[in-house]
Design an enzyme around this catalytic site. Structure first.
Site, PDB file in Angstrom:
ATOM      1  N   LYS A  22      -4.588  -8.463  53.285  1.00  0.00           N
ATOM      2  CA  LYS A  22      -4.200  -7.434  52.303  1.00  0.00           C
ATOM      3  C   LYS A  22      -5.450  -6.750  51.760  1.00  0.00           C
ATOM      4  O   LYS A  22      -5.523  -5.524  51.695  1.00  0.00           O
ATOM      5  CB  LYS A  22      -3.433  -8.082  51.153  1.00  0.00           C
ATOM      6  CG  LYS A  22      -3.321  -7.228  49.893  1.00  0.00           C
ATOM      7  CD  LYS A  22      -2.539  -7.871  48.772  1.00  0.00           C
ATOM      8  CE  LYS A  22      -3.329  -8.741  47.866  1.00  0.00           C
ATOM      9  NZ  LYS A  22      -4.157  -8.088  46.856  1.00  0.00           N
ATOM     10  N   ASN A  23      -6.465  -7.541  51.409  1.00  0.00           N
ATOM     11  CA  ASN A  23      -7.633  -6.969  50.731  1.00  0.00           C
ATOM     12  C   ASN A  23      -8.610  -6.264  51.655  1.00  0.00           C
ATOM     13  O   ASN A  23      -9.531  -5.611  51.185  1.00  0.00           O
ATOM     14  CB  ASN A  23      -8.331  -8.047  49.895  1.00  0.00           C
ATOM     15  CG  ASN A  23      -7.467  -8.480  48.715  1.00  0.00           C
ATOM     16  OD1 ASN A  23      -6.448  -7.847  48.409  1.00  0.00           O
ATOM     17  ND2 ASN A  23      -7.849  -9.556  48.067  1.00  0.00           N
ATOM     18  N   CYS A 115      -4.749  -6.175  34.298  1.00  0.00           N
ATOM     19  CA  CYS A 115      -3.573  -6.965  34.681  1.00  0.00           C
ATOM     20  C   CYS A 115      -3.715  -8.324  33.994  1.00  0.00           C
ATOM     21  O   CYS A 115      -4.638  -8.567  33.237  1.00  0.00           O
ATOM     22  CB  CYS A 115      -3.470  -7.102  36.192  1.00  0.00           C
ATOM     23  SG  CYS A 115      -4.838  -8.030  36.849  1.00  0.00           S
ATOM     24  N   ARG A 120     -10.083  -5.858  34.080  1.00  0.00           N
ATOM     25  CA  ARG A 120     -10.293  -5.117  35.331  1.00  0.00           C
ATOM     26  C   ARG A 120     -10.958  -3.755  35.095  1.00  0.00           C
ATOM     27  O   ARG A 120     -10.412  -2.710  35.433  1.00  0.00           O
ATOM     28  CB  ARG A 120      -8.972  -4.956  36.089  1.00  0.00           C
ATOM     29  CG  ARG A 120      -8.131  -6.205  36.254  1.00  0.00           C
ATOM     30  CD  ARG A 120      -8.782  -7.305  37.055  1.00  0.00           C
ATOM     31  NE  ARG A 120      -8.992  -7.000  38.442  1.00  0.00           N
ATOM     32  CZ  ARG A 120      -8.103  -7.208  39.402  1.00  0.00           C
ATOM     33  NH1 ARG A 120      -6.919  -7.650  39.104  1.00  0.00           N
ATOM     34  NH2 ARG A 120      -8.400  -6.930  40.655  1.00  0.00           N
ATOM     35  N   ILE A 122     -13.515  -0.446  35.420  1.00  0.00           N
ATOM     36  CA  ILE A 122     -14.027   0.230  36.629  1.00  0.00           C
ATOM     37  C   ILE A 122     -15.371   0.894  36.341  1.00  0.00           C
ATOM     38  O   ILE A 122     -15.787   1.827  37.041  1.00  0.00           O
ATOM     39  CB  ILE A 122     -13.017   1.274  37.161  1.00  0.00           C
ATOM     40  CG1 ILE A 122     -12.656   2.287  36.066  1.00  0.00           C
ATOM     41  CG2 ILE A 122     -11.767   0.619  37.716  1.00  0.00           C
ATOM     42  CD1 ILE A 122     -11.999   3.534  36.617  1.00  0.00           C
ATOM     43  N   LEU A 124     -18.306   0.042  36.956  1.00  0.00           N
ATOM     44  CA  LEU A 124     -19.288  -0.001  38.057  1.00  0.00           C
ATOM     45  C   LEU A 124     -18.924   1.012  39.150  1.00  0.00           C
ATOM     46  O   LEU A 124     -19.811   1.639  39.752  1.00  0.00           O
ATOM     47  CB  LEU A 124     -19.370  -1.416  38.637  1.00  0.00           C
ATOM     48  CG  LEU A 124     -19.836  -2.476  37.632  1.00  0.00           C
ATOM     49  CD1 LEU A 124     -19.698  -3.876  38.204  1.00  0.00           C
ATOM     50  CD2 LEU A 124     -21.280  -2.220  37.173  1.00  0.00           C
ATOM     51  N   ASP A 306      -9.605 -16.126  44.389  1.00  0.00           N
ATOM     52  CA  ASP A 306      -8.213 -15.938  44.827  1.00  0.00           C
ATOM     53  C   ASP A 306      -7.598 -17.214  45.387  1.00  0.00           C
ATOM     54  O   ASP A 306      -6.403 -17.225  45.686  1.00  0.00           O
ATOM     55  CB  ASP A 306      -8.118 -14.835  45.893  1.00  0.00           C
ATOM     56  CG  ASP A 306      -8.465 -13.483  45.313  1.00  0.00           C
ATOM     57  OD1 ASP A 306      -8.706 -12.545  46.089  1.00  0.00           O
ATOM     58  OD2 ASP A 306      -8.527 -13.381  44.070  1.00  0.00           O
ATOM     59  N   ARG A 398       3.850  -9.309  46.698  1.00  0.00           N
ATOM     60  CA  ARG A 398       2.776  -8.310  46.717  1.00  0.00           C
ATOM     61  C   ARG A 398       1.733  -8.659  47.765  1.00  0.00           C
ATOM     62  O   ARG A 398       1.115  -7.780  48.348  1.00  0.00           O
ATOM     63  CB  ARG A 398       2.082  -8.250  45.345  1.00  0.00           C
ATOM     64  CG  ARG A 398       2.818  -7.510  44.264  1.00  0.00           C
ATOM     65  CD  ARG A 398       1.886  -7.269  43.094  1.00  0.00           C
ATOM     66  NE  ARG A 398       0.586  -6.894  43.583  1.00  0.00           N
ATOM     67  CZ  ARG A 398      -0.571  -7.250  43.000  1.00  0.00           C
ATOM     68  NH1 ARG A 398      -0.560  -7.972  41.907  1.00  0.00           N
ATOM     69  NH2 ARG A 398      -1.724  -6.873  43.491  1.00  0.00           N
TER      70      ARG A 398
HETATM   71  C1  EPZ Z   1     -10.866  -7.575  44.621  1.00  0.00           C
HETATM   72  O1  EPZ Z   1     -10.531  -7.006  43.371  1.00  0.00           O
HETATM   73  C2  EPZ Z   1      -9.592  -8.217  45.143  1.00  0.00           C
HETATM   74  N1  EPZ Z   1      -8.535  -7.209  45.274  1.00  0.00           N
HETATM   75  C3  EPZ Z   1      -9.130  -9.317  44.188  1.00  0.00           C
HETATM   76  O2  EPZ Z   1      -8.009  -9.950  44.805  1.00  0.00           O
HETATM   77  C4  EPZ Z   1     -10.251 -10.347  44.056  1.00  0.00           C
HETATM   78  O3  EPZ Z   1      -9.850 -11.340  43.145  1.00  0.00           O
HETATM   79  C5  EPZ Z   1     -11.522  -9.657  43.551  1.00  0.00           C
HETATM   80  O4  EPZ Z   1     -11.874  -8.585  44.466  1.00  0.00           O
HETATM   81  C6  EPZ Z   1     -12.701 -10.610  43.439  1.00  0.00           C
HETATM   82  O5  EPZ Z   1     -12.948 -11.198  44.683  1.00  0.00           O
HETATM   83  C7  EPZ Z   1      -8.565  -6.346  46.329  1.00  0.00           C
HETATM   84  O6  EPZ Z   1      -9.455  -6.378  47.150  1.00  0.00           O
HETATM   85  C8  EPZ Z   1      -7.423  -5.384  46.425  1.00  0.00           C
HETATM   86  P1  EPZ Z   1     -14.021  -6.955  41.510  1.00  0.00           P
HETATM   87  P2  EPZ Z   1     -11.597  -6.035  42.621  1.00  0.00           P
HETATM   88  O7  EPZ Z   1     -14.305  -5.550  41.202  1.00  0.00           O
HETATM   89  O8  EPZ Z   1     -12.459  -5.367  43.584  1.00  0.00           O
HETATM   90  C9  EPZ Z   1     -15.704  -7.107  37.115  1.00  0.00           C
HETATM   91  C10 EPZ Z   1      -5.840 -10.825  44.929  1.00  0.00           C
HETATM   92  O9  EPZ Z   1      -5.338 -11.826  44.380  1.00  0.00           O
HETATM   93  N2  EPZ Z   1     -15.848  -5.653  37.268  1.00  0.00           N
HETATM   94  O10 EPZ Z   1     -14.771  -7.630  42.604  1.00  0.00           O
HETATM   95  O11 EPZ Z   1     -10.827  -5.222  41.640  1.00  0.00           O
HETATM   96  C11 EPZ Z   1     -14.239  -7.538  37.090  1.00  0.00           C
HETATM   97  O12 EPZ Z   1     -13.742  -7.438  35.756  1.00  0.00           O
HETATM   98  C12 EPZ Z   1      -6.736  -9.898  44.119  1.00  0.00           C
HETATM   99  O13 EPZ Z   1      -5.684 -10.504  46.141  1.00  0.00           O
HETATM  100  C13 EPZ Z   1     -16.527  -4.946  36.271  1.00  0.00           C
HETATM  101  O14 EPZ Z   1     -16.991  -5.513  35.281  1.00  0.00           O
HETATM  102  O15 EPZ Z   1     -12.452  -7.122  41.813  1.00  0.00           O
HETATM  103  C14 EPZ Z   1     -14.308  -8.961  37.576  1.00  0.00           C
HETATM  104  O16 EPZ Z   1     -14.668  -9.787  36.500  1.00  0.00           O
HETATM  105  C15 EPZ Z   1      -6.828 -10.309  42.651  1.00  0.00           C
HETATM  106  N3  EPZ Z   1     -16.650  -3.603  36.413  1.00  0.00           N
HETATM  107  C16 EPZ Z   1     -15.463  -8.945  38.580  1.00  0.00           C
HETATM  108  O17 EPZ Z   1     -16.219  -7.756  38.283  1.00  0.00           O
HETATM  109  C17 EPZ Z   1     -16.165  -2.928  37.501  1.00  0.00           C
HETATM  110  O18 EPZ Z   1     -16.330  -1.689  37.579  1.00  0.00           O
HETATM  111  C18 EPZ Z   1     -15.027  -8.881  40.037  1.00  0.00           C
HETATM  112  O19 EPZ Z   1     -14.132  -7.800  40.156  1.00  0.00           O
HETATM  113  C19 EPZ Z   1     -15.475  -3.665  38.497  1.00  0.00           C
HETATM  114  C20 EPZ Z   1     -15.338  -5.038  38.365  1.00  0.00           C
END
Ligand code: EPZ
Length: 420
Positions: A22-23, A115, A120, A122, A124, A306, A398
């Site tokens: 999925k990811n 969520c 979550r 954005i 970065l 995950d 999902r």
């Molecule tokens: C991806 O989400 C995955 N989703 C998530 O899987 C997974 O848990 C996550 O990466 C971490 O491995 C998809 O790929 C669709 P991140 P993503 O940005 O990219 C912080 C599942 O169960 N952060 O790597 O949204 C954030 O708050 C889902 O399949 C910022 O601070 O996660 C978190 O603490 C759940 N600022 C950490 O970084 C930002 O701009 C990692 O988040 C972005 C993120």
């Protein structure tokens, strides 16, 4: 809302085929917006999240066909804004921003909601876009991003919890058509980012270093259509490995990639669940008694966040104290209170869950709250004595393709109950 009715206590036996990731599929589906030529993507899992992404691509003007796991997308003429409601409902859709900026120099999308597992943010993603010269305005719940021409540059994309997976994907996609060279420091190293980079390079992009903390993208004029097969889902694989161990069965995993799961295989073996390689297959079964282990979730190649909830559903069965520390998300312990309904003894101390394992579980009605928490509850129900009803199973749909059918094939007594 559907639920699963599970009669536990049956060791799982047999073979399970792992679906596409999925990811990996979600950002790759977004990347099809980077060209006006047709792209064919195979092994796309049929999930509510991927079906959502199909609707988003169509709302942008792309033609999409999705049958038997093969997706054909032609984004001949597209518009720069996506349906507010659609984007708001699925966080993964934020990764259409990069392609829209590269293709149209503009993107207007709703701020993705937080969520249940965390805020979550954005920030970065936006930091990366601004480094490429993008002007960002946030108003009325929308992100309005515009740029005359994307200019390559260097940036550091590490945040509060380390790298960002979709942030790396978003900036990487935008940079493919920028003027000049972009260097992303503290890039995410997940296999899904590597799969996206491979897809983009097959489209004619020039990306090097994917899978390492430093990714370099040399901008090109145009990208062309491509055929690609998505990598297997490493989290689905981890989920079935844990289920095999939790039910004291023996399961052969087909179509998975052991090299994407070294941290999970390491912790399973420490906990008394052996994963043996047989050619391309992996055979999973207990080796002696279950033992308590300590786990901290980390960016790849550390233990994946995950798979944290699923591992907890195993460790509640291991006599002794296991400590699980969640370092990626602020509140990813929603499964704890539901596991407690099945008799698990778990205390939360800040970012850690202290699991007092060893007591057998007994079935009860439980409520799924997010994708991976629901997987943990299913695993717990499979190993508990008696019946467990897991409600709000739409969370599970999902991210897992026909999980009830795959489990039934392994001998589980599981029924999907449609709510009237
Ligand atoms: C991806 O989400 C995955 N989703 C998530 O899987 C997974 O848990 C996550 O990466 C971490 O491995 C998809 O790929 C669709 P991140 P993503 O940005 O990219 C912080 C599942 O169960 N952060 O790597 O949204 C954030 O708050 C889902 O399949 C910022 O601070 O996660 C978190 O603490 C759940 N600022 C950490 O970084 C930002 O701009 C990692 O988040 C972005 C993120």
């Amino acid at each position: 809302m559907d639920s699963f009715l599970i009669k536990g206590g049956v060791p799982l036996h047999g073979e399970v085929n792992i679906s596409g990731s999925k990811n990996a599929a979600l950002p790759i589906m977004a990347a099809t917006l980077l060209t006006d030529e047709p792209c064919v993507i195979r092994r796309v899992p049929d999930l509510s999240d991927t079906r959502f992404m199909v609707k988003i691509l169509e709302s942008l003007g792309a033609q999409v066909k999705f049958e038997n796991g093969t997706l054909t997308v032609r984004a001949k003429k597209i518009k720069g804004y996506a349906d507010y409601e659609l984007v708001r409902k699925m966080r993964g859709s934020i990764c259409i921003a990069g392609p829209l900026l590269a293709r149209l120099q503009k993107a207007r999308i709703s701020l993705p909601g937080g969520c249940i597992i965390g805020a979550r943010p954005i920030n970065l993603h936006l930091k990366g876009f601004e480094a490429l010269g993008v002007k960002i305005k946030i108003e009325g719940g929308y992100i309005d991003a515009t740029v005359k021409k994307l200019i390559g540059s260097s940036m550091f994309l590490g945040g509060r919890a380390g790298p960002t997976v979709l942030g790396t994907a978003n900036v990487m996609m935008a940079a493919t058509l920028a003027d000049g060279i972009t260097v992303i420091e503290s890039a995410a190293c997940e296999p899904e980012v590597v799969d996206l980079a491979n897809f983009l390079n097959a489209m004619g992009a020039q990306i090097s270093g994917a899978g390492s903390p430093t990714v370099t993208i040399v901008g090109v004029e145009k990208l062309h259509g491509v055929e690609h097969e998505v990598i297997p889902d490493r989290i689905e694989t981890a989920t079935f490995m844990v289920a095999a161990g939790a039910t004291d069965g023996e399961v052969t995993i087909k179509g998975g990639r052991a090299e994407h799961l070294r941290a999970v295989i390491d912790k399973l073996s420490e906990a008394g669940v052996a994963v043996e390689r047989r050619g391309a297959d992996m055979v999973v079964r207990r080796k002696g008694k279950l033992k308590p282990v300590d786990i901290a979730t980390l960016p790849y190649s550390g233990f994946p966040t995950d798979a944290q909830a699923q591992m907890m559903a195993l460790l509640v069965l291991a006599p002794g104290i296991s400590i699980i520390t969640e370092r990626i998300f602020e509140s990813r312990f929603m499964h704890v209170s539901e596991l407690a309904r099945l008799g698990a003894e778990i205390e939360i101390e800040g970012p850690s869950a202290i699991v007092k394992g060893g007591k057998p579980l007994s079935g009860a009605p439980v409520m799924a709250s997010d994708l991976r928490a629901s997987a943990a509850l299913v695993i717990a129900g499979l190993s508990a004595k008696g019946s467990t009803q897991v409600n709000r199973i739409y969370h599970l749909d999902r991210g897992y393709e026909r999980m009830d059918l795959k489990l039934k094939k392994l001998g589980a007594r599981i029924q999907r109950v449609q709510e009237k």
